[in-house]
Design a protein around this motif. Structure first.
Motif, PDB file in Angstrom:
ATOM      1  N   PHE A 131      32.196 -44.861 -42.051  1.00 37.27           N
ATOM      2  CA  PHE A 131      32.488 -45.581 -40.806  1.00 37.27           C
ATOM      3  C   PHE A 131      31.873 -44.863 -39.607  1.00 37.27           C
ATOM      4  O   PHE A 131      31.131 -45.453 -38.830  1.00 37.27           O
ATOM      5  CB  PHE A 131      34.006 -45.716 -40.617  1.00 37.27           C
ATOM      6  CG  PHE A 131      34.403 -46.370 -39.325  1.00 37.27           C
ATOM      7  CD1 PHE A 131      34.444 -47.748 -39.206  1.00 37.27           C
ATOM      8  CD2 PHE A 131      34.739 -45.605 -38.211  1.00 37.27           C
ATOM      9  CE1 PHE A 131      34.807 -48.358 -38.005  1.00 37.27           C
ATOM     10  CE2 PHE A 131      35.112 -46.199 -37.017  1.00 37.27           C
ATOM     11  CZ  PHE A 131      35.142 -47.576 -36.917  1.00 37.27           C
ATOM     12  N   TYR A 132      32.168 -43.579 -39.459  1.00 42.72           N
ATOM     13  CA  TYR A 132      31.674 -42.854 -38.291  1.00 42.72           C
ATOM     14  C   TYR A 132      30.170 -42.609 -38.344  1.00 42.72           C
ATOM     15  O   TYR A 132      29.536 -42.459 -37.300  1.00 42.72           O
ATOM     16  CB  TYR A 132      32.458 -41.554 -38.084  1.00 42.72           C
ATOM     17  CG  TYR A 132      33.826 -41.838 -37.501  1.00 42.72           C
ATOM     18  CD1 TYR A 132      33.960 -42.297 -36.198  1.00 42.72           C
ATOM     19  CD2 TYR A 132      34.976 -41.691 -38.265  1.00 42.72           C
ATOM     20  CE1 TYR A 132      35.197 -42.594 -35.655  1.00 42.72           C
ATOM     21  CE2 TYR A 132      36.223 -41.985 -37.734  1.00 42.72           C
ATOM     22  CZ  TYR A 132      36.334 -42.431 -36.429  1.00 42.72           C
ATOM     23  OH  TYR A 132      37.555 -42.737 -35.896  1.00 42.72           O
ATOM     24  N   LYS A 133      29.580 -42.618 -39.518  1.00 37.33           N
ATOM     25  CA  LYS A 133      28.123 -42.477 -39.634  1.00 37.33           C
ATOM     26  C   LYS A 133      27.404 -43.720 -39.095  1.00 37.33           C
ATOM     27  O   LYS A 133      26.249 -43.643 -38.680  1.00 37.33           O
ATOM     28  CB  LYS A 133      27.746 -42.223 -41.107  1.00 37.33           C
ATOM     29  CG  LYS A 133      26.291 -41.968 -41.326  1.00 37.33           C
ATOM     30  CD  LYS A 133      25.849 -40.637 -40.739  1.00 37.33           C
ATOM     31  CE  LYS A 133      24.393 -40.391 -41.091  1.00 37.33           C
ATOM     32  NZ  LYS A 133      23.822 -39.282 -40.405  1.00 37.33           N
ATOM     33  N   ASP A 167      36.896 -37.310 -29.433  1.00 37.33           N
ATOM     34  CA  ASP A 167      37.723 -36.638 -30.438  1.00 37.33           C
ATOM     35  C   ASP A 167      39.119 -37.231 -30.421  1.00 37.33           C
ATOM     36  O   ASP A 167      39.677 -37.505 -29.353  1.00 37.33           O
ATOM     37  CB  ASP A 167      37.802 -35.131 -30.160  1.00 37.33           C
ATOM     38  CG  ASP A 167      36.481 -34.428 -30.440  1.00 37.33           C
ATOM     39  OD1 ASP A 167      35.670 -34.970 -31.223  1.00 37.33           O
ATOM     40  OD2 ASP A 167      36.275 -33.333 -29.876  1.00 37.33           O
ATOM     41  N   GLY A 168      39.680 -37.425 -31.607  1.00 39.56           N
ATOM     42  CA  GLY A 168      41.036 -37.946 -31.701  1.00 39.56           C
ATOM     43  C   GLY A 168      41.146 -39.447 -31.516  1.00 39.56           C
ATOM     44  O   GLY A 168      42.254 -39.972 -31.404  1.00 39.56           O
TER      45      GLY A 168
END
Length: 179
Positions: free
Chosen positions: A62-64, A73-74
């Motif tokens: 997902f984050y890629k 962050d968070g």
């Protein structure tokens, strides 16, 4: 906070689409699974990777699918996207259908979208090389396990000057275009 609400609204829209617009497709042939190593290679791969990550709950993938500067962050973006897919069924895979370039020739305001991408993902407008809407069929196992269900999703993606492709968001049904 606004990003989180927008993401939640988009996932609710996808959940509604999944529950109301399924179509049967026997012996579905899905595209190869997307990996972290190849998801940014093309518009299609990042669109499929984004959808695959949501329905397989693969947070790393997902984050890629987004530039590193897209989220703080968070953040809770991943959790917001996967929250609405509990009733979708067993994910089988994705199948590329078609794409539209997001430009004036196709009736889209590219400069306006570059500004939105810049604001949402913290990238420079001048770094955005291409924008596309990619139509993907997301396939799920049917109730009898002999047939499959699918729903069409329209993913807005963009290419930066590093030649990598990134996902922006899932578009609603008014993004539909002729396949």
């Amino acid at each position: 906070m606004i990003k989180g609400k927008k993401i939640a609204v988009l996932m609710m829209a996808i959940a509604v689409l999944c529950s109301f617009f399924f179509t049967g497709c026997k012996n579905v042939n899905v595209d190869e699974e997307i990996t972290i190593n190849n998801c940014n290679e093309s518009a299609v791969k990042v669109a499929e990777g984004f959808l695959q990550s949501v329905f397989t709950e693969n947070e790393d993938l997902f984050y890629k699918c987004f530039p590193e500067c897209a989220f703080e962050d968070g953040d809770k973006a991943f959790e917001a996207y996967i929250a609405g897919n509990a009733d979708a069924g067993k994910f089988i895979g994705c199948k590329y259908v078609n794409f539209n370039d997001y430009n004036e020739d196709n009736g889209y305001n590219q400069e306006w979208m570059k500004t939105n991408i810049s604001l949402m993902h913290n990238v420079e407008e001048d770094d955005i090389q291409k924008i596309q809407i990619v139509k993907i069929d997301v396939c799920f196992e049917g109730a009898n396990k002999k047939e499959y269900n699918s729903v069409s999703a329209y993913v807005l993606v963009y290419q930066l000057n590093d030649n990598n492709w990134y996902a922006l968001e899932i578009q609603n049904s008014d993004a539909e275009f002729a396949a």
